[in-house]
Design an enzyme around this catalytic site. Structure first.
Site, PDB file in Angstrom:
ATOM      1  N   THR A  13      -0.318 -30.177  20.840  1.00  0.00           N
ATOM      2  CA  THR A  13       0.581 -30.305  22.085  1.00  0.00           C
ATOM      3  C   THR A  13      -0.455 -30.501  23.321  1.00  0.00           C
ATOM      4  O   THR A  13      -0.274 -31.157  24.412  1.00  0.00           O
ATOM      5  CB  THR A  13       1.475 -29.442  22.285  1.00  0.00           C
ATOM      6  OG1 THR A  13       2.362 -29.541  21.238  1.00  0.00           O
ATOM      7  CG2 THR A  13       2.243 -29.465  23.717  1.00  0.00           C
ATOM      8  N   TYR A  26       8.217 -34.999  22.372  1.00  0.00           N
ATOM      9  CA  TYR A  26       7.146 -35.816  22.731  1.00  0.00           C
ATOM     10  C   TYR A  26       6.320 -35.912  21.683  1.00  0.00           C
ATOM     11  O   TYR A  26       6.704 -35.381  20.526  1.00  0.00           O
ATOM     12  CB  TYR A  26       6.075 -34.698  23.893  1.00  0.00           C
ATOM     13  CG  TYR A  26       5.879 -33.350  23.150  1.00  0.00           C
ATOM     14  CD1 TYR A  26       6.778 -32.199  23.094  1.00  0.00           C
ATOM     15  CD2 TYR A  26       4.588 -33.267  22.512  1.00  0.00           C
ATOM     16  CE1 TYR A  26       6.513 -31.086  22.673  1.00  0.00           C
ATOM     17  CE2 TYR A  26       4.270 -31.854  21.834  1.00  0.00           C
ATOM     18  CZ  TYR A  26       5.215 -30.807  21.978  1.00  0.00           C
ATOM     19  OH  TYR A  26       5.013 -29.707  21.132  1.00  0.00           O
ATOM     20  N   SER A  59      -0.156 -30.075  14.133  1.00  0.00           N
ATOM     21  CA  SER A  59      -0.897 -29.130  13.385  1.00  0.00           C
ATOM     22  C   SER A  59      -0.130 -28.512  12.000  1.00  0.00           C
ATOM     23  O   SER A  59      -0.825 -28.271  11.398  1.00  0.00           O
ATOM     24  CB  SER A  59      -1.382 -27.986  14.340  1.00  0.00           C
ATOM     25  OG  SER A  59      -0.331 -27.017  14.433  1.00  0.00           O
ATOM     26  N   THR A  92      -0.531 -25.592  18.245  1.00  0.00           N
ATOM     27  CA  THR A  92      -0.197 -24.034  18.411  1.00  0.00           C
ATOM     28  C   THR A  92       0.532 -23.611  17.084  1.00  0.00           C
ATOM     29  O   THR A  92       0.410 -22.617  16.712  1.00  0.00           O
ATOM     30  CB  THR A  92       0.779 -23.633  19.596  1.00  0.00           C
ATOM     31  OG1 THR A  92       2.046 -24.543  19.375  1.00  0.00           O
ATOM     32  CG2 THR A  92      -0.146 -24.150  20.945  1.00  0.00           C
ATOM     33  N   ASP A  93       1.093 -24.549  16.501  1.00  0.00           N
ATOM     34  CA  ASP A  93       1.783 -24.297  15.185  1.00  0.00           C
ATOM     35  C   ASP A  93       1.146 -23.657  14.237  1.00  0.00           C
ATOM     36  O   ASP A  93       1.613 -22.607  13.577  1.00  0.00           O
ATOM     37  CB  ASP A  93       2.801 -25.401  14.936  1.00  0.00           C
ATOM     38  CG  ASP A  93       3.709 -25.755  15.525  1.00  0.00           C
ATOM     39  OD1 ASP A  93       4.411 -25.014  16.743  1.00  0.00           O
ATOM     40  OD2 ASP A  93       4.516 -26.754  15.282  1.00  0.00           O
ATOM     41  N   LYS A 165       1.584 -16.784  16.441  1.00  0.00           N
ATOM     42  CA  LYS A 165       2.544 -17.428  17.427  1.00  0.00           C
ATOM     43  C   LYS A 165       3.783 -16.732  17.301  1.00  0.00           C
ATOM     44  O   LYS A 165       4.498 -16.647  15.999  1.00  0.00           O
ATOM     45  CB  LYS A 165       2.663 -18.865  17.069  1.00  0.00           C
ATOM     46  CG  LYS A 165       3.555 -19.818  17.941  1.00  0.00           C
ATOM     47  CD  LYS A 165       3.541 -21.174  17.768  1.00  0.00           C
ATOM     48  CE  LYS A 165       4.333 -21.940  18.763  1.00  0.00           C
ATOM     49  NZ  LYS A 165       4.330 -23.370  18.755  1.00  0.00           N
ATOM     50  N   GLU A 283       3.540   2.058  -6.877  1.00  0.00           N
ATOM     51  CA  GLU A 283       3.629   1.020  -7.893  1.00  0.00           C
ATOM     52  C   GLU A 283       2.706  -0.148  -7.951  1.00  0.00           C
ATOM     53  O   GLU A 283       2.620  -0.694  -8.935  1.00  0.00           O
ATOM     54  CB  GLU A 283       5.011   0.719  -7.889  1.00  0.00           C
ATOM     55  CG  GLU A 283       6.068   1.586  -7.951  1.00  0.00           C
ATOM     56  CD  GLU A 283       6.415   2.193  -6.429  1.00  0.00           C
ATOM     57  OE1 GLU A 283       6.877   1.062  -5.661  1.00  0.00           O
ATOM     58  OE2 GLU A 283       6.019   3.213  -5.840  1.00  0.00           O
TER      59      GLU A 283
HETATM   60  C1  SIN Z   1       2.041 -27.420  19.682  1.00  0.00           C
HETATM   61  O1  SIN Z   1       0.766 -27.689  19.539  1.00  0.00           O
HETATM   62  O2  SIN Z   1       2.504 -26.516  20.437  1.00  0.00           O
HETATM   63  C2  SIN Z   1       2.957 -28.009  18.595  1.00  0.00           C
HETATM   64  C3  SIN Z   1       2.627 -29.125  17.917  1.00  0.00           C
HETATM   65  C4  SIN Z   1       1.574 -28.656  17.087  1.00  0.00           C
HETATM   66  O3  SIN Z   1       1.239 -27.573  16.509  1.00  0.00           O
HETATM   67  O4  SIN Z   1       0.587 -29.646  16.798  1.00  0.00           O
END
Ligand code: SIN
Length: 325
Positions: A13, A26, A59, A92-93, A165, A283
């Site tokens: 993004t 987007y 991402s 960010t993903d 995140k 365990e």
């Molecule tokens: C983002 O960047 O916030 C979402 C899309 C991505 O991770 O490429």
């Protein structure tokens, strides 16, 4: 003396375009590195920047096909005596996974800062310029050395190991666990909390271009073992369980995983809870399970992939690696 930084762009993004300042939809990864550097050129940043486009994608699609050239380019930049640090722009993903992978495998005290944005570049309130300016501020700071790979989102700096995140929208989408942010930053100020935690001249783990496949099994109420058995397939060498609570799972799933572990597959128990600390249970010894401690399932997966790639399969040795910081 001028600080020279290398910017390695992967998309997301921060390089996204909506075509409309208030649109919800987007396309991630639209602006190329040349145009991006032109845009940040007007900010009066204290560093001289040179850029390379590693990829320009969402991402969610990032994996070894991007990690391999990214790692190579980062190493090249860090080995260049004229380069003081590296900034990676990233969606960010899955940013936390790439940042942790770099953190575990880079042998350098020079700063490596991963940065993204939650709003595309033509949206009202685009956070990508400020986040980038903050990342430059961090990468120019002598006290960034010895803290491993860092993540800058909003006005906060996180250690790659801790960052996650936690929100799907909004500019304050990242948190750290078990440590919260380790510094507060603005384009002109930077305040660290605590001293660096060690020399990073040696990589924690060796880089590997061909990481083994490690699935994450997401546990839910009433789950039976059938879907889990399908997911594990034939040639899996390790699996991470995103368990309920402290890495728990329904009994049929536990039995299936005990069988899998007995055949030599590494089984790591993590938690699907946001702040999921998973300690060893009595365990675990008998089951040959490993506890992920404070790592979330997606980061436990990265660590397990690198450990398996290095040839480590002994549950006790794997546990020691998960126990280490
Ligand atoms: C983002 O960047 O916030 C979402 C899309 C991505 O991770 O490429």
């Amino acid at each position: 003396m001028t600080t020279r930084l290398t910017v390695l762009a992967t998309g997301g993004t921060i390089a996204g375009i909506a075509g409309n300042a208030i649109a919800q939809d987007y396309r991630a990864g639209e602006i190329g590195i040349e145009e991006y550097l032109e845009r940040v050129g007007g900010l009066g940043l204290e560093a001289e920047l040179s850029g390379h486009q590693i990829a320009n994608i969402d991402s969610a699609d990032i994996g070894p096909q991007v990690w391999n050239p990214l790692h190579r380019a980062t190493m090249e930049a860090l080995n260049d005596p004229d380069c003081s640090g590296v900034i990676v722009t990233h969606g960010t993903d899955t940013l936390e996974e790439t940042a942790f992978l770099l953190d575990l495998t880079l042998p350098s005290n020079k700063p490596v800062v991963v940065v993204g944005a939650m709003r595309p570049a033509d949206a009202v309130g685009y956070d990508g310029l400020r986040n980038f300016a903050n990342a430059v501020r961090v990468a120019c700071d002598a006290n960034a050395a010895g803290r491993g790979t860092l993540v800058v989102m909003g006005d906060r700096v996180f250690a790659a190991r801790d960052v996650r995140k936690v929100r799907t929208r909004g500019s304050e989408a990242f948190r750290g666990f078990p440590r919260e942010s380790i510094a507060l930053v603005t384009p002109g100020t930077l305040e660290w909390f605590g001293a660096p935690w060690g020399d990073r001249k040696e990589a924690r783990l060796a880089w590997c271009d061909a990481l083994p496949e490690v699935p994450v099994v997401y546990v839910h109420a009433g789950q039976n073992a059938d879907a889990v058995k399908c997911q594990l397939g034939e040639n899996i060498r390790g699996v991470v369980v995103a368990g309920v609570g402290e890495g728990n799972m329904p009994e049929p799933v536990r039995q299936a995983l005990i069988q899998v572990a007995a055949s030599g597959v590494a089984v790591v128990r993590a938690s699907r809870a946001d702040e999921g600390l998973v300690d060893r249970e009595p365990e675990d010894d008998a089951n040959s399970f490993v506890a992920a401690r404070a790592l979330n399932p997606q980061k436990a997966r990265i660590l397990l992939q690198l450990l398996l790639a290095s040839g480590e399969t002994d549950p006790a040795a794997l546990q020691r690696a998960f126990d280490g910081r």
